[in-house]
Design a protein around this motif. Sequence first.
Motif, PDB file in Angstrom:
ATOM      1  N   ILE A 291       0.858  -1.188   0.000  1.00 53.94           N
ATOM      2  CA  ILE A 291       0.000   0.000   0.000  1.00 53.94           C
ATOM      3  C   ILE A 291       0.893   1.235   0.000  1.00 53.94           C
ATOM      4  O   ILE A 291       1.793   1.363   0.831  1.00 53.94           O
ATOM      5  CB  ILE A 291      -0.922   0.059   1.231  1.00 53.94           C
ATOM      6  CG1 ILE A 291      -1.810  -1.194   1.317  1.00 53.94           C
ATOM      7  CG2 ILE A 291      -1.795   1.319   1.192  1.00 53.94           C
ATOM      8  CD1 ILE A 291      -2.619  -1.275   2.599  1.00 53.94           C
TER       9      ILE A 291
ATOM     10  N   LEU B 288      -5.257   5.536  -2.033  1.00 57.08           N
ATOM     11  CA  LEU B 288      -4.477   4.353  -1.703  1.00 57.08           C
ATOM     12  C   LEU B 288      -4.119   3.642  -3.003  1.00 57.08           C
ATOM     13  O   LEU B 288      -5.014   3.245  -3.765  1.00 57.08           O
ATOM     14  CB  LEU B 288      -5.257   3.386  -0.805  1.00 57.08           C
ATOM     15  CG  LEU B 288      -5.537   3.776   0.639  1.00 57.08           C
ATOM     16  CD1 LEU B 288      -6.637   4.829   0.731  1.00 57.08           C
ATOM     17  CD2 LEU B 288      -5.950   2.536   1.439  1.00 57.08           C
TER      18      LEU B 288
ATOM     19  N   VAL C  19      -2.908   0.314  -4.196  1.00 54.45           N
ATOM     20  CA  VAL C  19      -2.847  -1.026  -3.595  1.00 54.45           C
ATOM     21  C   VAL C  19      -2.454  -2.033  -4.661  1.00 54.45           C
ATOM     22  O   VAL C  19      -3.019  -2.054  -5.760  1.00 54.45           O
ATOM     23  CB  VAL C  19      -4.201  -1.418  -2.968  1.00 54.45           C
ATOM     24  CG1 VAL C  19      -4.093  -2.760  -2.262  1.00 54.45           C
ATOM     25  CG2 VAL C  19      -4.678  -0.341  -2.003  1.00 54.45           C
TER      26      VAL C  19
ATOM     27  N   LYS D  62       2.588   3.437   3.761  1.00 55.81           N
ATOM     28  CA  LYS D  62       1.249   2.932   4.039  1.00 55.81           C
ATOM     29  C   LYS D  62       0.561   3.812   5.079  1.00 55.81           C
ATOM     30  O   LYS D  62      -0.653   3.724   5.280  1.00 55.81           O
ATOM     31  CB  LYS D  62       1.312   1.485   4.525  1.00 55.81           C
ATOM     32  CG  LYS D  62       2.159   1.291   5.769  1.00 55.81           C
ATOM     33  CD  LYS D  62       2.421  -0.183   6.043  1.00 55.81           C
ATOM     34  CE  LYS D  62       3.385  -0.369   7.220  1.00 55.81           C
ATOM     35  NZ  LYS D  62       3.754  -1.795   7.380  1.00 55.81           N
TER      36      LYS D  62
END
Length: 223
Positions: free
Chosen positions: A44, A56, A58, A202
């Motif tokens: 992330i 985000l 991902v 993250k």
Amino acid sequence: MKRRFVLLFVLVLALNILAQQPKINDNRPPAFFNTVIPNHLYDIILARPTNTSITLSVLFYNDAQIKIVYGLINAKMQETDFYSFEANKPQEIILKNLKPDALYFYHLKSKSDDNICSENLHFHTQRSAATNFTFTITADSHLDENADTEVYKTTLHNAAGDSADFHFDLGDTFMTDKYRENYRNALNQYIAQRFYLGLLCKSAPLFFVQGNHDGEAGQRLNG
């Protein structure tokens, strides 16, 4: 007249020095890169923080269906819809309508077993004007033969301990122009850096500054 002579002398001297510099040998052996990383499920990277939203990025390394569960401390948690991920294909998830200057907690939840599949993470939306904030900086990680990945990991863990609002990476990170045979081989460098930067980003949104090795080799990158 004397000033002109001095300037001419300095110019001639500079040209002579440049002429004596060794030429770059494009037949040099390829650089060695430290792109081997531990097996892990996902990365992330937080990005584009505002006072009411955050993105985000991902990446899952196997097919997965997950949602983001997020919220303020001691408040009812919110949930996104489920997102389907193909292995090795990153997606961006944007959380909107957040409260300004607020600490949010979040985690990933799997559809397959309804279990939390990540650690509990956090981020902070843009703070109010005149409010103190913290940021961290790294640069020149390279991941080449001169890099020590254990020192790099320690650096990122130390930065994470500062609970930064955001993080700057000042480049020479993806090293595209050092992959002289085929710049597309730099993909492993990007994947490896997702792992390393993910140790910090993250929870601290990433702002990346392009370094001189990050794709500035001109015509060589057009092949």
